[in-house]
Design an enzyme around this catalytic site. Structure first.
Site, PDB file in Angstrom:
ATOM      1  N   SER A   1      24.855  19.452  67.013  1.00  0.00           N
ATOM      2  CA  SER A   1      24.601  18.325  67.900  1.00  0.00           C
ATOM      3  C   SER A   1      24.231  18.420  69.394  1.00  0.00           C
ATOM      4  CB  SER A   1      25.498  17.054  68.068  1.00  0.00           C
ATOM      5  OG  SER A   1      26.809  17.490  68.412  1.00  0.00           O
TER       6      SER A   1
ATOM      7  N   GLY B   1      26.675  17.765  63.423  1.00  0.00           N
ATOM      8  CA  GLY B   1      27.695  17.676  62.579  1.00  0.00           C
ATOM      9  C   GLY B   1      27.821  19.209  62.027  1.00  0.00           C
TER      10      GLY B   1
ATOM     11  N   ASN C   1      31.967  22.089  66.021  1.00  0.00           N
ATOM     12  CA  ASN C   1      32.752  21.084  64.871  1.00  0.00           C
ATOM     13  C   ASN C   1      33.670  21.908  64.306  1.00  0.00           C
ATOM     14  OD1 ASN C   1      30.957  18.704  65.387  1.00  0.00           O
ATOM     15  ND2 ASN C   1      29.364  20.114  64.601  1.00  0.00           N
TER      16      ASN C   1
ATOM     17  N   ASP D   1      31.236   9.615  75.337  1.00  0.00           N
ATOM     18  CA  ASP D   1      32.311  10.096  74.609  1.00  0.00           C
ATOM     19  C   ASP D   1      32.866  11.595  75.077  1.00  0.00           C
ATOM     20  OD1 ASP D   1      30.193  12.226  74.232  1.00  0.00           O
ATOM     21  OD2 ASP D   1      29.766  11.775  72.029  1.00  0.00           O
TER      22      ASP D   1
ATOM     23  N   HIS E   1      29.403  15.212  74.298  1.00  0.00           N
ATOM     24  CA  HIS E   1      27.893  15.620  74.278  1.00  0.00           C
ATOM     25  C   HIS E   1      27.211  15.512  75.465  1.00  0.00           C
ATOM     26  CE1 HIS E   1      28.934  14.320  70.126  1.00  0.00           C
ATOM     27  NE2 HIS E   1      28.022  15.269  69.614  1.00  0.00           N
TER      28      HIS E   1
END
Length: 224
Positions: free
Chosen positions: A46, A80, A109, A190, A193
């Site tokens: 991402s 992801g 991830n 968040d 990111h």
């Protein structure tokens, strides 16, 4: 009269032949110019897939814009994605695009999901080896995990990238979010990111390692 007609026909044939030869040479030159332009494949998650923003605002799109006609940039990043998933996708990407450079920006991830460092390392090595075998140079970008994972584990995680880059002699970006993750104004809500404002900074982090490969011929040295 017939002699004059034959002479004119012969002259026409010569002009047509010359025209075809010139067209052929021009076409070959264009093909050669196109073939000389390197292809860059970005294998990421991402952080490279323009998460939660327009694709054109992501750093990969900015890279393509910067290189313009001097290179082709293929964004093969998927939100992801893990190193294991990328290992399984890479052979088809190498076969389809025949890249001169592969940028590997993965592992976040894996760390967030608690995958073993040994598996992460093995997958990075597999991707580097496959890329080299296909004649592509590699840029490896390290990923720093969030602070709640503890400083010891975070440093061990980053150490995997450093060790692999050194052992396999690949261009290395120690942290893809260097100068970004610590700045709340460059991160999404968040805290994981980067936002749109951060994308040019990410590009500069990658560009430092990528530029020498493109300008110095390192991108095609192994293929030759």
């Amino acid at each position: 009269m017939e002699s004059l007609f034959a002479s004119e026909c012969a002259g026409l044939r010569r002009r047509l032949l010359a025209f075809c030869l010139i067209a052929l040479l021009c076409g070959s030159g264009a093909a050669a110019a196109s073939a000389s332009s390197p292809t860059v494949v970005v294998l990421g998650d991402s952080l490279s897939a323009a998460y939660n923003m327009a694709t054109d605002d992501g750093w990969v799109a900015l890279l393509s814009e910067r290189l313009d006609d001097d290179a082709t940039v293929i964004n093969a990043a998927i939100s992801g994605e893990t190193t294991a998933g990328a290992v399984s996708r890479l052979p088809a990407l190498l076969d389809t695009h025949q890249p001169d450079v592969v940028i590997i920006a993965l592992g976040g991830n894996d760390g967030l999901r608690g995958y073993s460092l040994g598996d992460v390392r093995a997958n990075l090595v597999d991707m580097i080896t496959a890329s080299h075998t296909a004649g592509a140079a590699v840029v490896l970008a390290g990923v720093r995990l969030p602070s709640n994972y503890g400083s010891a584990f975070i440093e061990r995680f980053l150490g995997v990238y450093k060790d692999v880059a050194k052992e396999y002699d690949v261009a290395f970006v120690p942290r893809i979010l260097d100068g970004i993750a610590e700045d709340e104004t460059l991160m999404q809500a968040d805290g994981i990111h980067p936002n749109e404002a951060a994308q040019p900074r990410i590009l500069e982090n990658i560009w430092t390692a990528l530029r020498p490969l493109l300008e110095g011929g390192g991108a095609t040295a192994e293929r030759d």
